[in-house]
Design a protein around this motif. Structure first.
Motif, PDB file in Angstrom:
ATOM      1  N   VAL A 117     -13.048 -36.049  11.597  1.00 50.31           N
ATOM      2  CA  VAL A 117     -13.129 -34.617  11.886  1.00 50.31           C
ATOM      3  C   VAL A 117     -11.941 -33.880  11.273  1.00 50.31           C
ATOM      4  O   VAL A 117     -12.098 -32.823  10.648  1.00 50.31           O
ATOM      5  CB  VAL A 117     -13.205 -34.378  13.409  1.00 50.31           C
ATOM      6  N   ILE A 118     -10.757 -34.450  11.389  1.00 50.97           N
ATOM      7  CA  ILE A 118      -9.564 -33.835  10.794  1.00 50.97           C
ATOM      8  C   ILE A 118      -9.678 -33.820   9.273  1.00 50.97           C
ATOM      9  O   ILE A 118      -9.350 -32.818   8.619  1.00 50.97           O
ATOM     10  CB  ILE A 118      -8.291 -34.573  11.258  1.00 50.97           C
ATOM     11  N   TRP A 119     -10.146 -34.898   8.690  1.00 55.04           N
ATOM     12  CA  TRP A 119     -10.296 -34.968   7.233  1.00 55.04           C
ATOM     13  C   TRP A 119     -11.313 -33.944   6.730  1.00 55.04           C
ATOM     14  O   TRP A 119     -11.064 -33.253   5.737  1.00 55.04           O
ATOM     15  CB  TRP A 119     -10.700 -36.387   6.843  1.00 55.04           C
ATOM     16  N   CYS A 120     -12.447 -33.842   7.411  1.00 56.62           N
ATOM     17  CA  CYS A 120     -13.473 -32.871   6.997  1.00 56.62           C
ATOM     18  C   CYS A 120     -12.970 -31.441   7.165  1.00 56.62           C
ATOM     19  O   CYS A 120     -13.252 -30.577   6.329  1.00 56.62           O
ATOM     20  CB  CYS A 120     -14.747 -33.071   7.807  1.00 56.62           C
ATOM     21  N   GLY A 121     -12.220 -31.178   8.225  1.00 54.25           N
ATOM     22  CA  GLY A 121     -11.647 -29.853   8.421  1.00 54.25           C
ATOM     23  C   GLY A 121     -10.666 -29.497   7.321  1.00 54.25           C
ATOM     24  O   GLY A 121     -10.643 -28.355   6.841  1.00 54.25           O
ATOM     25  N   SER A 122      -9.871 -30.464   6.904  1.00 53.91           N
ATOM     26  CA  SER A 122      -8.925 -30.182   5.822  1.00 53.91           C
ATOM     27  C   SER A 122      -9.641 -29.942   4.503  1.00 53.91           C
ATOM     28  O   SER A 122      -9.204 -29.144   3.681  1.00 53.91           O
ATOM     29  CB  SER A 122      -7.910 -31.313   5.691  1.00 53.91           C
ATOM     30  N   LEU A 123     -10.771 -30.615   4.279  1.00 52.27           N
ATOM     31  CA  LEU A 123     -11.549 -30.372   3.061  1.00 52.27           C
ATOM     32  C   LEU A 123     -12.146 -28.969   3.059  1.00 52.27           C
ATOM     33  O   LEU A 123     -12.269 -28.337   2.003  1.00 52.27           O
ATOM     34  CB  LEU A 123     -12.667 -31.401   2.923  1.00 52.27           C
ATOM     35  N   LEU A 124     -12.519 -28.472   4.232  1.00 45.25           N
ATOM     36  CA  LEU A 124     -13.038 -27.112   4.312  1.00 45.25           C
ATOM     37  C   LEU A 124     -11.936 -26.075   4.130  1.00 45.25           C
ATOM     38  O   LEU A 124     -12.182 -24.975   3.652  1.00 45.25           O
ATOM     39  CB  LEU A 124     -13.746 -26.896   5.655  1.00 45.25           C
ATOM     40  N   TYR A 125     -10.710 -26.406   4.522  1.00 47.86           N
ATOM     41  CA  TYR A 125      -9.589 -25.485   4.432  1.00 47.86           C
ATOM     42  C   TYR A 125      -8.945 -25.491   3.042  1.00 47.86           C
ATOM     43  O   TYR A 125      -8.279 -24.543   2.651  1.00 47.86           O
ATOM     44  CB  TYR A 125      -8.554 -25.850   5.497  1.00 47.86           C
ATOM     45  N   LEU A 126      -9.144 -26.534   2.286  1.00 45.93           N
ATOM     46  CA  LEU A 126      -8.496 -26.684   0.983  1.00 45.93           C
ATOM     47  C   LEU A 126      -8.819 -25.562  -0.008  1.00 45.93           C
ATOM     48  O   LEU A 126      -7.902 -25.086  -0.691  1.00 45.93           O
ATOM     49  CB  LEU A 126      -8.842 -28.047   0.386  1.00 45.93           C
ATOM     50  N   PRO A 127     -10.042 -25.088  -0.143  1.00 45.71           N
ATOM     51  CA  PRO A 127     -10.290 -23.975  -1.079  1.00 45.71           C
ATOM     52  C   PRO A 127      -9.506 -22.707  -0.736  1.00 45.71           C
ATOM     53  O   PRO A 127      -9.058 -21.998  -1.633  1.00 45.71           O
ATOM     54  CB  PRO A 127     -11.796 -23.728  -0.969  1.00 45.71           C
ATOM     55  N   ALA A 128      -9.326 -22.434   0.556  1.00 46.14           N
ATOM     56  CA  ALA A 128      -8.532 -21.271   0.948  1.00 46.14           C
ATOM     57  C   ALA A 128      -7.076 -21.442   0.530  1.00 46.14           C
ATOM     58  O   ALA A 128      -6.439 -20.497   0.054  1.00 46.14           O
ATOM     59  CB  ALA A 128      -8.627 -21.047   2.452  1.00 46.14           C
ATOM     60  N   LEU A 129      -6.545 -22.643   0.694  1.00 48.51           N
ATOM     61  CA  LEU A 129      -5.167 -22.897   0.268  1.00 48.51           C
ATOM     62  C   LEU A 129      -5.013 -22.757  -1.241  1.00 48.51           C
ATOM     63  O   LEU A 129      -4.030 -22.189  -1.730  1.00 48.51           O
ATOM     64  CB  LEU A 129      -4.730 -24.300   0.692  1.00 48.51           C
ATOM     65  N   LEU A 130      -5.973 -23.265  -1.973  1.00 50.72           N
ATOM     66  CA  LEU A 130      -5.886 -23.199  -3.430  1.00 50.72           C
ATOM     67  C   LEU A 130      -6.030 -21.772  -3.944  1.00 50.72           C
ATOM     68  O   LEU A 130      -5.343 -21.382  -4.890  1.00 50.72           O
ATOM     69  CB  LEU A 130      -6.934 -24.105  -4.059  1.00 50.72           C
ATOM     70  N   SER A 131      -6.908 -20.979  -3.332  1.00 48.70           N
ATOM     71  CA  SER A 131      -7.048 -19.596  -3.778  1.00 48.70           C
ATOM     72  C   SER A 131      -5.806 -18.786  -3.447  1.00 48.70           C
ATOM     73  O   SER A 131      -5.395 -17.923  -4.226  1.00 48.70           O
ATOM     74  CB  SER A 131      -8.286 -18.954  -3.156  1.00 48.70           C
ATOM     75  N   GLN A 132      -5.174 -19.064  -2.312  1.00 51.86           N
ATOM     76  CA  GLN A 132      -3.925 -18.391  -1.973  1.00 51.86           C
ATOM     77  C   GLN A 132      -2.828 -18.787  -2.961  1.00 51.86           C
ATOM     78  O   GLN A 132      -2.046 -17.943  -3.410  1.00 51.86           O
ATOM     79  CB  GLN A 132      -3.488 -18.735  -0.559  1.00 51.86           C
ATOM     80  N   ALA A 133      -2.759 -20.047  -3.324  1.00 56.96           N
ATOM     81  CA  ALA A 133      -1.751 -20.503  -4.279  1.00 56.96           C
ATOM     82  C   ALA A 133      -1.981 -19.865  -5.641  1.00 56.96           C
ATOM     83  O   ALA A 133      -1.028 -19.489  -6.328  1.00 56.96           O
ATOM     84  CB  ALA A 133      -1.791 -22.024  -4.391  1.00 56.96           C
TER      85      ALA A 133
END
Length: 50
Positions: A13-29
């Motif tokens: 669950v934590i791994w899948c949540g981080s995969l969903l959050y990763l595009p937001a982090l990359l677009s912010q970067a």
């Protein structure tokens, strides 16, 4: 053994949540890098997740 299964499900669950959050982090970067030019290095959080 049920605790091991629970630990495995929690990790998934934590791994899948981080995969969903990763595009937001990359677009912010990408936005931060576009505004800063060459003066700023890679932001630490997306690099940590990759």
């Amino acid at each position: 053994m049920p605790w091991l299964k629970l630990l495995h499900i929690a990790a998934l669950v934590i791994w899948c949540g981080s995969l969903l959050y990763l595009p937001a982090l990359l677009s912010q970067a990408l936005q931060l890098r576009k505004d800063a030019g060459f003066a700023q290095g890679t932001p630490p959080m997306p690099r940590f997740f990759l």
